[in-house]
Design a protein around this motif. Sequence first.
Motif, PDB file in Angstrom:
ATOM      1  N   MET A   1       0.849  -1.181   0.000  1.00  0.00           N
ATOM      2  CA  MET A   1       0.000   0.000   0.000  1.00  0.00           C
ATOM      3  C   MET A   1       0.893   1.242   0.000  1.00  0.00           C
ATOM      4  SD  MET A   1      -3.329   0.480   2.131  1.00  0.00           S
ATOM      5  CE  MET A   1      -3.493   1.692   3.363  1.00  0.00           C
ATOM      6  N   ASN A   2       0.727   2.063  -0.998  1.00  0.00           N
ATOM      7  CA  ASN A   2       1.592   3.225  -1.169  1.00  0.00           C
ATOM      8  C   ASN A   2       0.751   4.500  -1.241  1.00  0.00           C
ATOM      9  OD1 ASN A   2       4.034   4.405  -1.330  1.00  0.00           O
ATOM     10  ND2 ASN A   2       4.491   3.779  -3.416  1.00  0.00           N
ATOM     11  N   ASP A   3      -0.024   4.752  -0.216  1.00  0.00           N
ATOM     12  CA  ASP A   3      -0.919   5.907  -0.170  1.00  0.00           C
ATOM     13  C   ASP A   3      -0.137   7.160   0.206  1.00  0.00           C
ATOM     14  OD1 ASP A   3      -2.873   7.818   0.331  1.00  0.00           O
ATOM     15  OD2 ASP A   3      -4.209   6.412   1.320  1.00  0.00           O
ATOM     16  N   PRO A   4      -0.119   8.178  -0.665  1.00  0.00           N
ATOM     17  CA  PRO A   4       0.633   9.395  -0.357  1.00  0.00           C
ATOM     18  C   PRO A   4       0.132  10.127   0.885  1.00  0.00           C
ATOM     19  CG  PRO A   4      -0.621   9.661  -2.396  1.00  0.00           C
ATOM     20  CD  PRO A   4      -0.769   8.231  -1.968  1.00  0.00           C
ATOM     21  N   LEU A   5      -1.123   9.917   1.261  1.00  0.00           N
ATOM     22  CA  LEU A   5      -1.635  10.547   2.485  1.00  0.00           C
ATOM     23  C   LEU A   5      -0.895  10.044   3.716  1.00  0.00           C
ATOM     24  CD1 LEU A   5      -5.531  10.652   2.172  1.00  0.00           C
ATOM     25  CD2 LEU A   5      -3.968  12.579   2.246  1.00  0.00           C
ATOM     26  N   LEU A   6      -0.384   8.814   3.651  1.00  0.00           N
ATOM     27  CA  LEU A   6       0.249   8.192   4.810  1.00  0.00           C
ATOM     28  C   LEU A   6       1.757   8.439   4.881  1.00  0.00           C
ATOM     29  CD1 LEU A   6      -1.634   4.782   4.766  1.00  0.00           C
ATOM     30  CD2 LEU A   6      -2.163   6.822   6.099  1.00  0.00           C
ATOM     31  N   ALA A   7       2.315   9.094   3.890  1.00  0.00           N
ATOM     32  CA  ALA A   7       3.758   9.330   3.859  1.00  0.00           C
ATOM     33  C   ALA A   7       4.162  10.337   4.931  1.00  0.00           C
ATOM     34  CB  ALA A   7       4.168   9.850   2.481  1.00  0.00           C
ATOM     35  N   SER A   8       5.423  10.293   5.307  1.00  0.00           N
ATOM     36  CA  SER A   8       5.912  11.287   6.254  1.00  0.00           C
ATOM     37  C   SER A   8       5.927  12.657   5.573  1.00  0.00           C
ATOM     38  CB  SER A   8       7.297  10.911   6.763  1.00  0.00           C
ATOM     39  OG  SER A   8       8.197  10.835   5.690  1.00  0.00           O
ATOM     40  N   MET A   9       6.093  13.702   6.364  1.00  0.00           N
ATOM     41  CA  MET A   9       6.008  15.072   5.852  1.00  0.00           C
ATOM     42  C   MET A   9       7.298  15.802   6.178  1.00  0.00           C
ATOM     43  SD  MET A   9       3.047  17.871   6.826  1.00  0.00           S
ATOM     44  CE  MET A   9       1.815  17.414   5.621  1.00  0.00           C
ATOM     45  N   SER A  10       7.884  16.420   5.176  1.00  0.00           N
ATOM     46  CA  SER A  10       9.105  17.195   5.383  1.00  0.00           C
ATOM     47  C   SER A  10       8.769  18.530   6.034  1.00  0.00           C
ATOM     48  CB  SER A  10       9.792  17.443   4.041  1.00  0.00           C
ATOM     49  OG  SER A  10       9.010  18.344   3.261  1.00  0.00           O
ATOM     50  N   PRO A  11       9.774  19.180   6.622  1.00  0.00           N
ATOM     51  CA  PRO A  11       9.531  20.520   7.178  1.00  0.00           C
ATOM     52  C   PRO A  11       8.996  21.498   6.132  1.00  0.00           C
ATOM     53  CG  PRO A  11      11.598  19.669   8.000  1.00  0.00           C
ATOM     54  CD  PRO A  11      11.122  18.708   6.941  1.00  0.00           C
ATOM     55  N   GLU A  12       9.487  21.380   4.900  1.00  0.00           N
ATOM     56  CA  GLU A  12       9.032  22.274   3.834  1.00  0.00           C
ATOM     57  C   GLU A  12       7.555  22.031   3.511  1.00  0.00           C
ATOM     58  OE1 GLU A  12      11.818  20.270   3.552  1.00  0.00           O
ATOM     59  OE2 GLU A  12      13.203  21.892   4.050  1.00  0.00           O
ATOM     60  N   GLU A  13       7.163  20.755   3.472  1.00  0.00           N
ATOM     61  CA  GLU A  13       5.760  20.446   3.209  1.00  0.00           C
ATOM     62  C   GLU A  13       4.879  20.921   4.359  1.00  0.00           C
ATOM     63  OE1 GLU A  13       2.730  16.802   2.028  1.00  0.00           O
ATOM     64  OE2 GLU A  13       4.814  16.310   2.497  1.00  0.00           O
ATOM     65  N   LEU A  14       5.371  20.794   5.588  1.00  0.00           N
ATOM     66  CA  LEU A  14       4.619  21.282   6.741  1.00  0.00           C
ATOM     67  C   LEU A  14       4.428  22.789   6.648  1.00  0.00           C
ATOM     68  CD1 LEU A  14       3.249  20.933   9.469  1.00  0.00           C
ATOM     69  CD2 LEU A  14       5.516  21.029  10.532  1.00  0.00           C
ATOM     70  N   ARG A  15       5.474  23.498   6.296  1.00  0.00           N
ATOM     71  CA  ARG A  15       5.389  24.959   6.146  1.00  0.00           C
ATOM     72  C   ARG A  15       4.357  25.322   5.072  1.00  0.00           C
ATOM     73  NH1 ARG A  15      10.396  25.122   6.565  1.00  0.00           N
ATOM     74  NH2 ARG A  15      10.821  25.812   8.645  1.00  0.00           N
ATOM     75  N   SER A  16       4.405  24.588   3.964  1.00  0.00           N
ATOM     76  CA  SER A  16       3.465  24.823   2.875  1.00  0.00           C
ATOM     77  C   SER A  16       2.033  24.522   3.309  1.00  0.00           C
ATOM     78  CB  SER A  16       3.858  23.948   1.679  1.00  0.00           C
ATOM     79  OG  SER A  16       2.939  24.079   0.647  1.00  0.00           O
ATOM     80  N   ALA A  17       1.847  23.440   4.060  1.00  0.00           N
ATOM     81  CA  ALA A  17       0.515  23.078   4.555  1.00  0.00           C
ATOM     82  C   ALA A  17      -0.017  24.151   5.488  1.00  0.00           C
ATOM     83  CB  ALA A  17       0.568  21.722   5.258  1.00  0.00           C
ATOM     84  N   MET A  18       0.838  24.654   6.370  1.00  0.00           N
ATOM     85  CA  MET A  18       0.424  25.728   7.274  1.00  0.00           C
ATOM     86  C   MET A  18      -0.087  26.920   6.477  1.00  0.00           C
ATOM     87  SD  MET A  18       3.382  25.770  10.221  1.00  0.00           S
ATOM     88  CE  MET A  18       2.784  27.314  10.922  1.00  0.00           C
ATOM     89  N   HIS A  19       0.660  27.305   5.473  1.00  0.00           N
ATOM     90  CA  HIS A  19       0.292  28.444   4.642  1.00  0.00           C
ATOM     91  C   HIS A  19      -1.032  28.178   3.920  1.00  0.00           C
ATOM     92  CE1 HIS A  19       0.265  31.102   1.156  1.00  0.00           C
ATOM     93  NE2 HIS A  19       1.051  31.906   1.849  1.00  0.00           N
ATOM     94  N   ALA A  20      -1.152  26.988   3.328  1.00  0.00           N
ATOM     95  CA  ALA A  20      -2.357  26.644   2.570  1.00  0.00           C
ATOM     96  C   ALA A  20      -3.602  26.642   3.452  1.00  0.00           C
ATOM     97  CB  ALA A  20      -2.183  25.283   1.905  1.00  0.00           C
ATOM     98  N   LEU A  21      -3.431  26.277   4.709  1.00  0.00           N
ATOM     99  CA  LEU A  21      -4.567  26.199   5.623  1.00  0.00           C
ATOM    100  C   LEU A  21      -4.798  27.491   6.404  1.00  0.00           C
ATOM    101  CD1 LEU A  21      -3.924  22.573   6.866  1.00  0.00           C
ATOM    102  CD2 LEU A  21      -5.806  23.341   5.396  1.00  0.00           C
ATOM    103  N   GLY A  22      -3.947  28.486   6.192  1.00  0.00           N
ATOM    104  CA  GLY A  22      -4.152  29.790   6.811  1.00  0.00           C
ATOM    105  C   GLY A  22      -3.596  29.934   8.211  1.00  0.00           C
ATOM    106  N   TYR A  23      -2.726  29.013   8.634  1.00  0.00           N
ATOM    107  CA  TYR A  23      -2.091  29.137   9.950  1.00  0.00           C
ATOM    108  C   TYR A  23      -0.845  29.991   9.800  1.00  0.00           C
ATOM    109  CZ  TYR A  23      -5.252  25.356  11.087  1.00  0.00           C
ATOM    110  OH  TYR A  23      -6.381  24.602  11.264  1.00  0.00           O
TER     111      TYR A  23
END
Length: 69
Positions: free
Chosen positions: A1-23
């Motif tokens: 099972m290779n679901d991208p939702l379950l992959a680990s998250m890099s600091p850069e992706e976390l920063r991007s997610a924060m921005h995308a979600l308005g935090y």
Amino acid sequence: MNDPLLASMSPEELRSAMHALGYRTQADLANAIGVSRSAVSLWLEGKVGVPRPVAMLLRMLIRARRRDF
């Protein structure tokens, strides 16, 4: 099972997610997901990996925001 939702998250992706979600701050994200601000700081610095459930939650929230209902 290779679901991208379950992959680990890099600091850069976390920063991007924060921005995308308005935090704007580490405290904003921490309060929203029920963790300490210092935990978010450690994730953003890459000192501690983002827990997979947190990564999955953030990815699901981003996908939900992009959906047309």
